[in-house]
Design a protein around this motif. Structure first.
Motif, short mmCIF file in Angstrom:
data_model
loop_
_atom_site.label_atom_id
_atom_site.label_comp_id
_atom_site.label_asym_id
_atom_site.label_seq_id
_atom_site.Cartn_x
_atom_site.Cartn_y
_atom_site.Cartn_z
N LYS A 136 63.53 48.71 25.34
CA LYS A 136 63.31 47.78 26.45
C LYS A 136 63.62 48.47 27.78
O LYS A 136 64.57 49.25 27.89
CB LYS A 136 64.21 46.56 26.31
CG LYS A 136 64.10 45.88 24.97
CD LYS A 136 63.22 44.70 25.05
CE LYS A 136 63.17 44.03 23.68
NZ LYS A 136 62.68 42.72 23.71
N SER A 195 61.66 44.56 31.09
CA SER A 195 62.18 43.44 30.31
C SER A 195 63.16 42.59 31.10
O SER A 195 63.28 41.39 30.87
CB SER A 195 62.86 43.94 29.04
OG SER A 195 61.93 44.59 28.21
N VAL A 196 63.91 43.21 32.00
CA VAL A 196 64.89 42.48 32.83
C VAL A 196 65.15 43.28 34.10
O VAL A 196 65.06 44.51 34.10
CB VAL A 196 66.20 42.20 32.05
CG1 VAL A 196 66.92 43.46 31.70
CG2 VAL A 196 67.11 41.25 32.80
N TYR A 200 55.87 38.82 38.25
CA TYR A 200 56.82 39.05 37.17
C TYR A 200 57.47 37.73 36.77
O TYR A 200 58.08 37.04 37.60
CB TYR A 200 57.91 40.04 37.64
CG TYR A 200 58.97 40.35 36.62
CD1 TYR A 200 58.71 41.19 35.55
CD2 TYR A 200 60.25 39.83 36.74
CE1 TYR A 200 59.69 41.50 34.61
CE2 TYR A 200 61.24 40.13 35.82
CZ TYR A 200 60.95 40.96 34.75
OH TYR A 200 61.93 41.26 33.84
N SER A 201 57.35 37.40 35.49
CA SER A 201 57.93 36.13 35.01
C SER A 201 59.19 36.34 34.17
O SER A 201 59.79 35.37 33.72
CB SER A 201 56.89 35.35 34.20
OG SER A 201 56.50 36.11 33.07
N GLY A 202 59.59 37.58 33.98
CA GLY A 202 60.78 37.87 33.18
C GLY A 202 62.07 37.54 33.92
O GLY A 202 62.05 37.11 35.08
#
Length: 119
Positions: free
Chosen positions: A2, A47-48, A73-75
């Motif tokens: 990730k 991922s974050v 970005y929806s993360g």
């Protein structure tokens, strides 16, 4: 593995988190807004993201960056400012929540559903 982007201008925190996350995630670190934008746009599969409010300096300047990132970005984006008011401003701008800087590495692993024992 990730991908994680940490946006933080203090080298002591960057070094600590790099050590704590070594081998667990592919870590990208930015100490300025231009550097953060460059890494973000070159890595659409992050991922974050963790976001300090003041990069660099002592005045909040990353709110526009959070708003820009949120367009595509929806993360999870985690506010990591030491100042609670700055964290609240980042959350209003689009961060999911805020945490203390002491818990950044642990929180990243939690968000990614990874455990320290797994390594």
């Amino acid at each position: 593995m990730k991908k994680v982007l940490i946006i933080e201008d203090k080298a002591v925190f960057q070094g600590l988190w790099e050590m704590e996350l070594d081998g667990k995630v592919l870590l990208f670190q930015a100490i300025s807004i231009p550097e953060a934008k460059n890494i973000f746009y070159q890595n659409p599969d992050l991922s974050v993201i963790t976001m300090d409010a003041c990069v660099p300096g002592d005045e909040p300047n990353t709110i526009p960056l959070v708003e820009e990132i949120r367009k595509t970005y929806s993360g999870p984006i985690i506010a990591t400012s030491s100042d609670e008011n700055f964290c609240e401003a980042l959350i209003k701008a689009g961060c999911n929540y805020g945490i203390s800087k002491e818990n950044v590495a642990e929180e990243i692993l939690k968000v990614l559903s990874l455990k320290k024992e797994d390594f």
